[in-house]
Design a protein around this motif. Structure first.
Motif, PDB file in Angstrom:
ATOM      1  N   PRO A 142       2.014   2.848  10.617  1.00  0.00           N
ATOM      2  CA  PRO A 142       3.369   3.428  10.624  1.00  0.00           C
ATOM      3  C   PRO A 142       3.366   4.831  11.206  1.00  0.00           C
ATOM      4  O   PRO A 142       4.003   5.738  10.686  1.00  0.00           O
ATOM      5  CB  PRO A 142       3.715   3.440   9.136  1.00  0.00           C
ATOM      6  N   GLU A 143       2.613   5.046  12.286  1.00  0.00           N
ATOM      7  CA  GLU A 143       2.461   6.383  12.852  1.00  0.00           C
ATOM      8  C   GLU A 143       3.760   6.862  13.473  1.00  0.00           C
ATOM      9  O   GLU A 143       4.465   6.107  14.143  1.00  0.00           O
ATOM     10  CB  GLU A 143       1.351   6.376  13.904  1.00  0.00           C
ATOM     11  N   VAL A 144       4.086   8.118  13.225  1.00  0.00           N
ATOM     12  CA  VAL A 144       5.250   8.725  13.853  1.00  0.00           C
ATOM     13  C   VAL A 144       4.793   9.346  15.165  1.00  0.00           C
ATOM     14  O   VAL A 144       3.884  10.164  15.204  1.00  0.00           O
ATOM     15  CB  VAL A 144       5.900   9.771  12.940  1.00  0.00           C
ATOM     16  N   THR A 145       5.403   8.896  16.249  1.00  0.00           N
ATOM     17  CA  THR A 145       5.015   9.383  17.564  1.00  0.00           C
ATOM     18  C   THR A 145       6.239   9.886  18.291  1.00  0.00           C
ATOM     19  O   THR A 145       7.364   9.815  17.786  1.00  0.00           O
ATOM     20  CB  THR A 145       4.361   8.253  18.379  1.00  0.00           C
ATOM     21  N   GLY A 146       6.027  10.396  19.474  1.00  0.00           N
ATOM     22  CA  GLY A 146       7.147  10.866  20.260  1.00  0.00           C
ATOM     23  C   GLY A 146       8.040   9.716  20.693  1.00  0.00           C
ATOM     24  O   GLY A 146       7.720   8.544  20.563  1.00  0.00           O
ATOM     25  N   GLY A 147       9.207  10.055  21.226  1.00  0.00           N
ATOM     26  CA  GLY A 147      10.106   9.026  21.731  1.00  0.00           C
ATOM     27  C   GLY A 147      11.276   8.787  20.806  1.00  0.00           C
ATOM     28  O   GLY A 147      11.463   9.445  19.793  1.00  0.00           O
TER      29      GLY A 147
ATOM     30  N   PRO B  85      14.347  -3.998  -0.744  1.00  0.00           N
ATOM     31  CA  PRO B  85      14.244  -4.356   0.671  1.00  0.00           C
ATOM     32  C   PRO B  85      14.342  -3.125   1.550  1.00  0.00           C
ATOM     33  O   PRO B  85      14.869  -2.100   1.130  1.00  0.00           O
ATOM     34  CB  PRO B  85      15.471  -5.274   0.870  1.00  0.00           C
ATOM     35  N   PRO B  86      13.807  -3.187   2.761  1.00  0.00           N
ATOM     36  CA  PRO B  86      13.941  -2.041   3.664  1.00  0.00           C
ATOM     37  C   PRO B  86      15.393  -1.670   3.865  1.00  0.00           C
ATOM     38  O   PRO B  86      16.267  -2.527   3.888  1.00  0.00           O
ATOM     39  CB  PRO B  86      13.305  -2.542   4.967  1.00  0.00           C
ATOM     40  N   LYS B  87      15.635  -0.385   3.972  1.00  0.00           N
ATOM     41  CA  LYS B  87      16.996   0.113   4.141  1.00  0.00           C
ATOM     42  C   LYS B  87      17.048   0.998   5.366  1.00  0.00           C
ATOM     43  O   LYS B  87      16.206   1.855   5.554  1.00  0.00           O
ATOM     44  CB  LYS B  87      17.427   0.919   2.906  1.00  0.00           C
ATOM     45  N   ARG B  88      18.032   0.804   6.190  1.00  0.00           N
ATOM     46  CA  ARG B  88      18.162   1.634   7.386  1.00  0.00           C
ATOM     47  C   ARG B  88      18.524   3.047   6.979  1.00  0.00           C
ATOM     48  O   ARG B  88      19.372   3.254   6.127  1.00  0.00           O
ATOM     49  CB  ARG B  88      19.235   1.075   8.330  1.00  0.00           C
ATOM     50  N   ALA B  89      17.836   4.010   7.592  1.00  0.00           N
ATOM     51  CA  ALA B  89      18.107   5.408   7.280  1.00  0.00           C
ATOM     52  C   ALA B  89      19.417   5.830   7.921  1.00  0.00           C
ATOM     53  O   ALA B  89      19.800   5.330   8.956  1.00  0.00           O
ATOM     54  CB  ALA B  89      16.972   6.285   7.795  1.00  0.00           C
TER      55      ALA B  89
ATOM     56  N   THR C  23      10.753   3.047   7.900  1.00  0.00           N
ATOM     57  CA  THR C  23      10.803   2.078   6.801  1.00  0.00           C
ATOM     58  C   THR C  23       9.777   2.428   5.732  1.00  0.00           C
ATOM     59  O   THR C  23      10.062   2.381   4.531  1.00  0.00           O
ATOM     60  CB  THR C  23      10.555   0.660   7.326  1.00  0.00           C
ATOM     61  N   ALA C  24       8.583   2.792   6.155  1.00  0.00           N
ATOM     62  CA  ALA C  24       7.526   3.108   5.196  1.00  0.00           C
ATOM     63  C   ALA C  24       7.868   4.314   4.342  1.00  0.00           C
ATOM     64  O   ALA C  24       7.678   4.296   3.122  1.00  0.00           O
ATOM     65  CB  ALA C  24       6.209   3.348   5.939  1.00  0.00           C
ATOM     66  N   VAL C  25       8.380   5.379   4.955  1.00  0.00           N
ATOM     67  CA  VAL C  25       8.649   6.578   4.163  1.00  0.00           C
ATOM     68  C   VAL C  25       9.902   6.416   3.311  1.00  0.00           C
ATOM     69  O   VAL C  25       9.994   6.988   2.218  1.00  0.00           O
ATOM     70  CB  VAL C  25       8.734   7.844   5.039  1.00  0.00           C
ATOM     71  N   CYS C  26      10.877   5.649   3.790  1.00  0.00           N
ATOM     72  CA  CYS C  26      12.059   5.393   2.963  1.00  0.00           C
ATOM     73  C   CYS C  26      11.697   4.554   1.743  1.00  0.00           C
ATOM     74  O   CYS C  26      12.149   4.830   0.624  1.00  0.00           O
ATOM     75  CB  CYS C  26      13.144   4.705   3.781  1.00  0.00           C
TER      76      CYS C  26
ATOM     77  N   LEU D 275       0.845  -1.194   0.000  1.00  0.00           N
ATOM     78  CA  LEU D 275       0.000   0.000   0.000  1.00  0.00           C
ATOM     79  C   LEU D 275       0.881   1.244   0.000  1.00  0.00           C
ATOM     80  O   LEU D 275       2.035   1.215   0.447  1.00  0.00           O
ATOM     81  CB  LEU D 275      -0.912   0.043   1.228  1.00  0.00           C
ATOM     82  N   ALA D 276       0.326   2.337  -0.492  1.00  0.00           N
ATOM     83  CA  ALA D 276       0.995   3.621  -0.325  1.00  0.00           C
ATOM     84  C   ALA D 276       0.984   3.968   1.155  1.00  0.00           C
ATOM     85  O   ALA D 276       0.011   3.688   1.853  1.00  0.00           O
ATOM     86  CB  ALA D 276       0.275   4.710  -1.122  1.00  0.00           C
ATOM     87  N   PRO D 277       2.062   4.572   1.674  1.00  0.00           N
ATOM     88  CA  PRO D 277       2.038   4.962   3.085  1.00  0.00           C
ATOM     89  C   PRO D 277       0.924   5.970   3.352  1.00  0.00           C
ATOM     90  O   PRO D 277       0.785   6.953   2.624  1.00  0.00           O
ATOM     91  CB  PRO D 277       3.411   5.609   3.298  1.00  0.00           C
ATOM     92  N   THR D 278       0.141   5.706   4.337  1.00  0.00           N
ATOM     93  CA  THR D 278      -0.873   6.652   4.816  1.00  0.00           C
ATOM     94  C   THR D 278      -0.951   6.507   6.326  1.00  0.00           C
ATOM     95  O   THR D 278      -0.490   5.508   6.891  1.00  0.00           O
ATOM     96  CB  THR D 278      -2.259   6.392   4.201  1.00  0.00           C
ATOM     97  N   LEU D 279      -1.532   7.483   6.978  1.00  0.00           N
ATOM     98  CA  LEU D 279      -1.643   7.473   8.431  1.00  0.00           C
ATOM     99  C   LEU D 279      -3.106   7.510   8.842  1.00  0.00           C
ATOM    100  O   LEU D 279      -3.971   7.948   8.081  1.00  0.00           O
ATOM    101  CB  LEU D 279      -0.894   8.662   9.030  1.00  0.00           C
ATOM    102  N   ASP D 280      -3.360   7.044  10.046  1.00  0.00           N
ATOM    103  CA  ASP D 280      -4.710   7.048  10.607  1.00  0.00           C
ATOM    104  C   ASP D 280      -5.044   8.479  11.020  1.00  0.00           C
ATOM    105  O   ASP D 280      -4.594   8.949  12.069  1.00  0.00           O
ATOM    106  CB  ASP D 280      -4.762   6.107  11.798  1.00  0.00           C
ATOM    107  N   THR D 281      -5.817   9.172  10.215  1.00  0.00           N
ATOM    108  CA  THR D 281      -6.080  10.588  10.462  1.00  0.00           C
ATOM    109  C   THR D 281      -7.105  10.837  11.564  1.00  0.00           C
ATOM    110  O   THR D 281      -7.338  11.983  11.933  1.00  0.00           O
ATOM    111  CB  THR D 281      -6.560  11.269   9.166  1.00  0.00           C
ATOM    112  N   ILE D 282      -7.704   9.772  12.078  1.00  0.00           N
ATOM    113  CA  ILE D 282      -8.640   9.916  13.197  1.00  0.00           C
ATOM    114  C   ILE D 282      -7.898   9.835  14.530  1.00  0.00           C
ATOM    115  O   ILE D 282      -8.331  10.387  15.538  1.00  0.00           O
ATOM    116  CB  ILE D 282      -9.731   8.825  13.138  1.00  0.00           C
ATOM    117  N   GLY D 283      -6.747   9.134  14.535  1.00  0.00           N
ATOM    118  CA  GLY D 283      -5.987   9.004  15.764  1.00  0.00           C
ATOM    119  C   GLY D 283      -6.282   7.739  16.522  1.00  0.00           C
ATOM    120  O   GLY D 283      -6.089   7.674  17.737  1.00  0.00           O
TER     121      GLY D 283
END
Length: 880
Positions: free
Chosen positions: A807-812, A876-880, A824-827, A777-785
């Motif tokens: 693949p939500e980006v959160t604090g931490g 394959p996934p690549k480490r940023a 991984t998703a955005v890369c 799938l194309a990367p998308t985020l849960d816009t409802i939270g």
């Protein structure tokens, strides 16, 4: 194509259906003409904007607003650009005016236009009180001595501006005529059909943010204008208005828009541009000003509201007083950013309470009301929910109802949050801050355009459907080289409802036709789309010699593998670019280099450099002298990179010198390297010639279907089951391969399996075994939270398994599972979800993919009963 349509296109004549009809305002006039197949207007009834090479006279009132004066002056220049002869401009009484006239003004402010309305010559009452609306009307006998006029009426000053620039674009003057050197074709005759045409925007504030502007835009501006000053901004404002945008966040790093050159603020208001400031520069004060002036406390003082609140309030008051410096109780037209982030676009101190930020906003609004002498609600305000500020919103922070809530994407094109469908309407409404350029993790991307308009459409259409209609603003870095996605973004913002999937599919061709003419439009549109798809697989800053697999050394030669396949694609695209260039007029070459040739050549060359590096390292590892050939190739491509940049900087007599100075290779951390550095190479003693055949990539054929793997592109469904007011739509080219499928309209609530909204794929499995279904799938985020977006899968009428994309980006820390999934998703520009379907037999099966949650964009399916090689799933996934 009929002869009359060819004539209409060659003349750039304005087309009409009934009157001026329903031509799509978001698209060039050529596209509207071609789609409607309408003949050129009758010369006996049309308005001759240019007749036998002579342009019409431009008339405005002596009392016209400064924005109307600016656009009228530009329009007269546009008529000269098209006709080759100066256009007469009259500022005031018409006197003994003769011949065709273009009248530009604002309803209720223009005596000339108001007389025409009072005498029944024009009907424009539907404009009264509207926001930025305009009507273009062909009028017979508007005044003594004038047989026919084109009247451009604005509901307000920007309505008049947009109505005028709209005509300019439709007669062949690109909004990018200065900022990308797009030539204006000469025409001896331009006719405007009788009748009238009305338009207005659907999104209230539409614009862009000049950000991350060092070293490119700032270095270029210093050479061209002596700095980022009013001389530069005059061209920026014109570009914005020609694209029917109205809102600007100015350059910020070490810069202060109103402080560096006070004329910039005055000029913006005079031309009709609404100024704001970025998400961390509240109250119309630039961050750089805090460190320059003692009115913000001791220079370099703490940007801390609890410790330094008195000085911060004094600093912010200065921004409001400057906004009101226009005099007479009037203000420079602005949208005031409220709230607070840390100094230098950093997060506020860890653990900052929402209560403190609520107090900041309350105190800021007291300052606004005190300085303006009106309730704070009378001044437009925006609170940007960027990065950690969204957490305050999610935890219940409230701001007054008249403040626009500006949601953001994740800096990589995925919108993080949208209005809750159950929330009550807000007077200030909602908006979106969207990125085409970014400084930050997992890696900076600033060099070239790496954005797919198909992705932009999907996310911004979702935002519009969910009610984010007050502000759309895009971070465009240096403006160049984001010309293509920025133009699309503002076209969609003007009328999201007109930018249908069909209009999206037609946009590349239509853009190419408007920019380079219809002859090469198909070819250029296809090339721009191919480039966007290739470069969006992985942004250039994220690739190196390890990004994609090589096939390896074989008895038949060197197998390029997946990496080689990509090189072949770039080689083919390069060849197509060169072929089209040879067919363009010489005056089109500079624009073509900027908009098409340089991006393709530069990114393709970068891929070749890393491809050669990969072979050099692999062959050197076995002491194979063929490594030396690839070492030579690394050196040659590294030198070509610099040569391509020099060519860009030499365009048009050095007009763009410095604009492509961005470092873009050999990254090792998220931030920019300090200089361009060639990848390290290894040379082997001795030399073995490498034949042309042996160094060409050999394509690895897909494994046969009888090995237990079936791969299907999402648009190749067997059946689509619609329901609950939803229909499945294919979005060609969105994502990594053929396109994607999404349920429209977007923004609708979740559906259940009982609603039956699904796609069916008939697949033939030739090897029985335990089956795994993997969706890309194309990367998308849960816009409802909530906990992520859901999509369902089943096989042969069996139970539906919900799969969750989170693949939500959160604090931490970046080492948290959520951050790793997101990185991984955005890369990879992809999210992969897998389901175990149990034992399946050989033979035909039907796989169903179920629509559960909104904003799930399907690209590919792989059904397997054996381990799946990476080539079926992409890199394959690549480490940023």
């Amino acid at each position: 194509m009929s002869a009359d349509l060819k004539d209409a296109i060659s003349r750039r004549t304005l087309m009409n259906g009934a009157g001026w009809g329903t031509a799509i305002a978001a698209l060039p006039a050529i596209a509207a003409a071609a789609s409607k197949r309408i003949a050129a207007p009758d010369r006996r009834t049309a308005f001759p904007l240019i007749a036998d090479g002579v342009p019409a006279t431009v008339l405005i009132d002596a009392t016209a607003d400064s924005a109307v004066r600016h656009v009228a002056t530009d329009f007269a220049k546009d008529l000269e650009r098209v006709s080759g002869k100066p256009a007469r401009m009259i500022d005031g009484a018409a006197g003994d005016l003769r011949g065709p006239v273009v009248i530009i003004g604002v309803l209720g402010q223009s005596p000339t236009i108001d007389r025409l309305a009072a005498t029944g010559k024009i009907a424009a009452t539907d404009l009264r009180g509207e926001w930025e609306a305009f009507r273009q009307i062909v009028v017979d006998d508007p005044m003594p001595g004038v047989a026919r006029a084109l009247v451009i009426v604005g509901s307000d000053r920007r309505g008049a501006v947009f109505g005028t620039y709209d005509v300019s674009e439709r007669i062949g003057v690109s909004p990018w005529h200065w900022f990308a050197d797009v030539p204006v074709p000469r025409q001896r005759d331009v006719l405007i059909p009788p009748g009238s045409r009305r338009d207005q925007p659907k999104v209230r504030y539409r614009g862009f943010f000049i950000n991350d502007e060092d070293p490119c835009l700032s270095g270029w501006a210093k050479k061209a204008f002596g700095g980022v000053n009013s001389g530069m901004y005059a061209h920026v404002f014109e570009l914005l208005l020609r694209m029917k945008g109205n809102y600007l966040w100015p350059a910020m790093w070490g810069k202060a828009f109103a402080d560096d050159d006070p004329k910039s603020m005055v000029l913006a208001d005079a031309m009709g541009v609404v100024m704001g400031n970025s998400h961390h520069e509240p109250m119309l004060r630039a961050q750089a000003e805090w460190h320059r002036h003692t009115d913000g406390g001791v220079t370099g003082g703490a940007w801390d509201y609890e410790k330094n609140g008195d000085n911060l309030r004094k600093f912010w008051r200065g921004g409001m007083e400057r906004m009101m410096a226009k005099g007479g109780g009037r203000r420079y037209e602005s949208v005031v950013t409220v709230g607070m982030r840390g100094d230098g676009d950093e997060a506020m101190a860890e653990g900052t309470a929402t209560g403190l930020l609520e107090r900041v906003v309350t105190d800021q609004r007291k300052i606004i009301a005190d300085v303006t002498g009106k309730p704070a609600a009378a001044t437009p305000q925006v609170w940007a929910l960027y990065k950690e500020v969204q957490d305050y919103y999610d935890h219940g922070m409230k701001v007054p109802d008249d403040v626009t809530l500006l949601f953001s994407d994740d800096n990589w094109g995925q919108i993080r949050r949208l209005p809750d469908p159950a929330a009550a309407p807000r007077a200030g409404g909602y908006g979106i801050y969207y990125h085409f350029d970014y400084v930050g993790g997992p890696r900076n991307y600033k060099w070239l355009n790496t954005n797919q308009i198909e992705k932009t459409w999907q996310q911004m259409d979702l935002a519009y459907q969910r009610g984010a209609r007050a502000i759309w603003i895009a971070n465009v870095g240096d403006i160049k080289p984001m010309e293509y996605p920025l133009g699309f973004f503002l076209a969609q913002a003007w009328n999201p409802e007109a930018m249908t999937p069909a209009a999206l599919a037609a946009y590349p061709r239509d853009w190419a036709a408007a920019t380079f003419g219809p002859e090469q439009a198909d070819a250029i549109g296809e090339m721009v789309t191919a480039y966007s798809r290739y470069v969006a697989r992985r942004k250039p800053e994220l690739i190196d010699e390890t990004s994609f697999p090589l096939g390896g050394v074989t008895p038949a030669g060197l197998d390029g593998g997946e990496f080689g396949t990509m090189i072949a694609e770039w080689d083919a695209l390069d060849a197509r670019v060169a072929s089209v260039r040879a067919r363009l007029r010489p005056d089109q070459h500079d624009a073509y280099y900027q908009l098409v040739e340089f991006p393709v050549s530069a990114v393709g060359n970068l891929y070749r450099m890393y491809y050669a590096t990969a072979w050099n390292r692999l062959l050197a590892g076995t002491n194979d002298p063929r490594a030396n050939y690839f070492a030579d190739q690394v050196e040659a491509t590294f030198a070509r990179d610099a040569a391509l940049t020099r060519s860009y900087h030499a365009l048009n007599g050095g007009k763009w010198d410095g604009m492509m100075a961005q470092v873009h290779m050999s990254y090792v951390i998220w931030n920019d390297p300090t200089a361009q550095t060639m990848p390290s190479i290894v040379r082997i003693a001795g030399d073995t010639p490498v034949s042309e055949r042996s160094r060409q990539p050999k394509f690895v054929a897909p494994r046969p279907t009888d090995d237990g793997i079936v791969a299907v592109e999402a648009p190749a469904f067997s059946r689509a089951r619609d329901g609950k007011g939803l229909r499945w739509a294919t979005l060609p080219n969105l994502g990594r391969t053929a396109g994607a499928v999404v349920a429209l309209p977007q923004g609708r609530p979740a559906t259940a399996m009982t609603d039956g909204v699904c796609l069916e794929y008939d697949m033939t499995v030739r090897k029985a075994g335990p089956a795994t279904l993997t969706l890309t799938l194309a990367p998308t985020l849960d816009t409802i939270g909530h906990a992520g977006g859901r999509i369902g899968v089943s096989i042969d009428g069996g139970p539906v398994q919900p799969l969750v994309a989170a693949p939500e980006v959160t604090g931490g820390s970046t080492d948290t599972p959520g951050k790793k999934r997101w990185a991984t998703a955005v890369c990879d520009n992809a999210v992969r979800l897998s389901a175990n379907l149990g034992q399946v037999t050989a033979g035909r099966h039907t796989v169903k993919v179920w629509r559960l949650d909104d904003n799930m964009v399907l690209q590919k399916l792989v059904l397997s009963t054996v381990p799946v090689p990476p080539s079926y799933l992409g890199p394959p996934p690549k480490r940023a």
